[in-house]
Enzyme design. Structure first.
Site, PDB file in Angstrom:
ATOM      1  N   ASP A 228      10.394   1.072   2.017  1.00  0.00           N
ATOM      2  CA  ASP A 228      11.651   1.370   1.323  1.00  0.00           C
ATOM      3  C   ASP A 228      12.771   1.770   2.282  1.00  0.00           C
ATOM      4  OD1 ASP A 228      10.103   0.922  -0.846  1.00  0.00           O
ATOM      5  OD2 ASP A 228      10.349   2.882  -1.767  1.00  0.00           O
ATOM      6  N   ARG A 281      11.834   1.784  -4.212  1.00  0.00           N
ATOM      7  CA  ARG A 281      11.723   2.561  -5.453  1.00  0.00           C
ATOM      8  C   ARG A 281      13.071   3.099  -5.925  1.00  0.00           C
ATOM      9  NH1 ARG A 281       7.781   6.025  -4.332  1.00  0.00           N
ATOM     10  NH2 ARG A 281       6.138   5.125  -5.599  1.00  0.00           N
ATOM     11  N   ARG A 570       5.101  -6.136   1.402  1.00  0.00           N
ATOM     12  CA  ARG A 570       4.403  -4.936   1.845  1.00  0.00           C
ATOM     13  C   ARG A 570       3.144  -5.313   2.614  1.00  0.00           C
ATOM     14  NH1 ARG A 570       3.403  -0.499  -2.849  1.00  0.00           N
ATOM     15  NH2 ARG A 570       1.374  -1.461  -2.839  1.00  0.00           N
TER      16      ARG A 570
HETATM   17  P1  FBP Z   1       5.734   4.275  -0.418  1.00  0.00           P
HETATM   18  O1  FBP Z   1       6.950   5.115  -0.649  1.00  0.00           O
HETATM   19  O2  FBP Z   1       4.474   4.974  -0.640  1.00  0.00           O
HETATM   20  O3  FBP Z   1       5.788   3.625   0.930  1.00  0.00           O
HETATM   21  O4  FBP Z   1       5.737   3.062  -1.454  1.00  0.00           O
HETATM   22  C1  FBP Z   1       6.894   2.391  -1.726  1.00  0.00           C
HETATM   23  C2  FBP Z   1       6.686   1.262  -2.692  1.00  0.00           C
HETATM   24  O5  FBP Z   1       6.318   0.100  -2.009  1.00  0.00           O
HETATM   25  C3  FBP Z   1       7.939   1.074  -3.529  1.00  0.00           C
HETATM   26  O6  FBP Z   1       8.806   0.156  -2.937  1.00  0.00           O
HETATM   27  C4  FBP Z   1       7.388   0.652  -4.858  1.00  0.00           C
HETATM   28  O7  FBP Z   1       8.217   1.071  -5.901  1.00  0.00           O
HETATM   29  C5  FBP Z   1       6.099   1.383  -4.940  1.00  0.00           C
HETATM   30  O8  FBP Z   1       5.659   1.551  -3.628  1.00  0.00           O
HETATM   31  C6  FBP Z   1       5.056   0.649  -5.735  1.00  0.00           C
HETATM   32  O9  FBP Z   1       3.962   1.469  -5.882  1.00  0.00           O
HETATM   33  P2  FBP Z   1       2.519   0.998  -6.359  1.00  0.00           P
HETATM   34  O10 FBP Z   1       1.818   0.518  -5.130  1.00  0.00           O
HETATM   35  O11 FBP Z   1       1.903   2.249  -6.833  1.00  0.00           O
HETATM   36  O12 FBP Z   1       2.668  -0.050  -7.386  1.00  0.00           O
END
Ligand code: FBP
Length: 701
Positions: A228, A281, A570
């Site tokens: 992010d 996020r 990611r």
């Molecule tokens: P981190 O802040 O843990 O790095 O995660 C960010 C993120 O990739 C966001 O961009 C996204 O909204 C969220 O994780 C998604 O989370 P999940 O893996 O729980 O679906």
């Protein structure tokens, strides 16, 4: 699993080359695992020390002072070469240590290299040092699940994306019970240090663990991870101490490559608008970088929209001598207008296609939705605190959840406002489509954060866009422009005089390259009326085929394809920048541990400049913490950094908006970033956002 037993397959497998191409060991994998990232100058020396940098100061939150007394006075520490190593220093820096490491939160490209950097440095300092990886995130610490890392395991994952080696998880060590269990694990393993690779919430966890373990002499070091890009650290005087978390560049490049491919496809097939939601996020850093990487036609930036002022409303209010507070900040309706405006303008020059980038966290910046998110967070958190069963377990279905909300309003004692959910909230919420209500009521993550990735934001926005486009079409304001040459050809082929029909059909005939059918001609019926009025045909007559063809071509078709870019980016392998950054972060972590630091976050200063200026540092986590709403309550967390709309990178994106929208005849302005490459001669050597901000901030001579 054996493949033997099938004669045909057995024979095939014996043929030269077959085993090789069927192996998972691709050339890319071989190349990546063999790659050795360059190391910062200071790490070309065997021993490093820490030097306190008193020039950086922080405005400390009193709550942080109270809750984190043992680490609140930490300072920025620079990693420096140990010039003279006496026996004492040599023995200190070469001690055999036991170090635990954990991934926390979502994966981010480069995590394996943090481990590799730490492993290499630690083993070089003393081969007897042991490194343990906690499995599946913080749960591994709480439950004592870990594995010892060795050369084979580390070598297998060098320069590769994901957190596959030891997996990750989102559990937060946020209760006394979990803290006690974690402490028991760490002490029973005899660990000297724990390394937490995570985002804002996980580094917050690291600070609390550092405080808890201070007296037990277990050091805790954080590492700034998140695609992010919202961990960026400055001191109170604005000095940049950490320009970007790791993983951001790789994810942005992966998204950008796919979105650039969509731009190529849509400008070839000229049929679709590609609506691309990109992760992040809350902050829109990823969307901003994607805009710079791809020059997509329209990129929304949440932080910019929050600043939106509806000038029409303001001037209307001014004339009426009133104040219209709804003119400040964007609503979903305004937002759909902004998008429609772009679509209509491109259609007017014959471009019924394009790419739109929407940041995942955009809802947070839309007033009416943000209010719902905050209120629902609090309602859910309150429910969970006062009942045995959690909110989502008790109300699994949307109808049950809605019924609970209705009851909050219905059962409120007369004349009192016992909670934050009022009849007006209930009414507004009921107006939202089911799938959106469901999204807003979705389960919060373990940190109490709203899970934006679970909400079909682009669907909500697209529905509004489609509705409004229909209205604009009925009002005759949304038309596909017809190129004058094409009109000329079609008319002449049919034996009709374009100069006779042109002024009747178009509002700008003879003035522009793309001709727009008049506002009042919105159907074959209204077309016929216009032709009759012009005396070109009688009521009983038939519209000439060529004229009908031109009219039909002017009716825009809005076809969309939606995409979500998140998990794919990611999981991408890291760019050259992230490989190098993370390996050096690993080396920094070791230096901090070997020199006794705790409650610090490893970072590299000057990432925004060339590699030769990188400076490994330890940043104090506690002074960076602020009170934020979590699970309906204020909690201390590492401050998130949002897109600064006065930054050079944003200002440039803003300045280029018109150019990239390309609502003019001629070519689009798309940029091709290419795939993630691990080649600094092909890839830019750092995120464009950082590059521009650094260039923009530099004082000119
Ligand atoms: P981190 O802040 O843990 O790095 O995660 C960010 C993120 O990739 C966001 O961009 C996204 O909204 C969220 O994780 C998604 O989370 P999940 O893996 O729980 O679906």
């Amino acid at each position: 699993m054996s493949l033997k037993g099938n004669n045909f397959i057995d024979t095939l497998l014996e043929k030269p080359g077959v085993q090789d191409v069927m192996s998972a060991n691709s050339n890319e994998l071989k190349f990546r695992t063999a790659f050795i990232p360059p190391v910062c100058k200071v790490f070309q020396n065997d021993r490093t020390l820490l030097k306190t940098k008193n020039k950086y100061r922080f405005e400390v939150d009193p709550e942080a002072k109270q809750q984190l007394p043992s680490i609140i006075n930490n300072k920025v520490q620079s990693i420096v070469v140990c010039e003279k190593a006496d026996a004492q220093v040599i023995s200190n820096l070469g001690k055999a240590l036991k170090i635990g490491i954990v991934f926390s939160g979502g994966p981010a490209p480069g995590g394996h290299n943090v481990i590799a950097g730490l492993y290499d440095a630690a083993k070089k300092a003393n081969p007897k040092t042991r490194i343990y990886g906690f499995l599946v995130g913080p749960d591994g610490i709480i439950e004592g699940e870990y594995t010892e890392l060795n050369d084979d395991l580390v070598d297998q994952y060098r320069n590769l994306g994901g957190f596959t080696m030891i997996k990750t998880g989102r559990t937060k060590i946020d209760t006394q019970k979990k803290m006690t269990l974690s402490k028991e694990t760490l002490l029973s393993m005899g660990l000297d240090a724990l390394v937490v690779i995570g985002g804002d919430d996980s580094n917050t966890n690291a600070a609390f663990l550092a405080q808890e373990l201070y007296k037990s002499n277990v050091q805790v070091i954080g590492v700034p991870k998140t695609i992010d890009g919202d961990i960026q650290v400055r001191d109170a005087d604005g000095h940049v101490l950490c320009a970007m978390s790791f993983g951001f560049h790789s994810a942005a490049r992966a998204f950008a490559n796919s979105i650039s491919n969509l731009s190529t496809d849509s400008s070839s097939d000229i049929k679709y608008w590609h609506v691309c939601k990109v992760m992040g996020r809350v902050a829109s850093h990823l969307a901003l970088e994607v805009a710079l990487q791809t020059h997509a036609n329209l990129t929304l930036i949440g932080e910019d929209l929050a600043d939106y002022v509806d000038k029409t409303r303001l001037s209307r209010a001014r004339k009426a001598n009133t104040i219209d507070y709804t003119a400040y900040g964007i609503t979903l309706r305004h937002l759909s207008r902004v998008i429609c405006d772009a679509i209509v303008r491109r259609a007017a020059v014959g471009k019924n296609y394009g790419t739109v980038v929407i940041p995942e966290g955009i809802l947070e910046f839309i007033n009416e939705i943000e209010v719902f998110i905050i209120k629902l967070n609090t309602i859910i958190a309150d429910y969970n605190e006062t009942h045995d069963k959690d909110f989502h377990g008790r109300f699994p279905l949307l109808d049950d959840k809605l019924d609970y909300l209705h009851r909050l309003v219905r059962d409120a004692p007369y004349g009192m406002s016992p909670n934050i959910w009022h009849a007006r909230d209930d009414d507004l919420f009921n107006d939202l489509p089911d799938f959106f209500q469901e999204g807003l009521l979705t389960e919060r993550d373990s940190h109490g954060n709203f899970q934006f990735s679970q909400v079909p934001t682009e669907g909500v926005i697209l529905n509004l866009v489609k509705d409004y486009l229909k209205i604009l079409q009925e009002q005759g304001k949304y038309k596909t422009g017809i190129q004058d040459k094409y009109f000329d050809k079609v008319m002449k082929q049919a034996g009709l005089d374009p100069d006779v029909y042109g002024p009747v059909l178009f509002k700008n005939y003879g003035n522009d390259e793309y001709l727009l059918v008049k506002k009042n001609i919105i159907s074959l019926r209204t077309l016929k009326t216009a032709l009759i009025r012009a005396g070109f045909m009688s009521r009983a007559g038939v519209i000439p085929e060529a004229v009908e063809k031109i009219f039909k071509a002017s009716v825009p078709k809005f076809k969309t394809q939606s995409h979500f870019y998140g998990y794919d980016g990611r999981g991408t392998d890291p760019t050259f920048f992230d490989c190098t950054y993370t390996y050096n972060l690993g080396l920094t972590v070791f230096s901090l541990i070997a020199n006794g630091a705790t409650g610090q976050m490893a970072a590299i200063r000057n990432l925004e400049y060339g590699f030769d200026q990188w400076e490994p540092v330890g940043l104090p986590i506690a002074p960076l913490m602020r009170l934020e709403e979590r699970k309906g309550k204020l909690a201390l967390v590492l401050e998130k950094s949002l897109v600064d709309i006065s930054s050079p990178s944003f200002k440039l994106v803003e300045a280029y908006r018109e150019k990239w929208l390309a609502a003019f005849p001629g070519e689009d302005q798309y940029r091709r970033p290419g795939p993630v490459n691990l080649d600094k001669n092909v890839e830019e050597d750092r995120p464009i956002t950082l590059m521009l901000n650094a260039i923009g901030a530099a004082k000119s001579d």
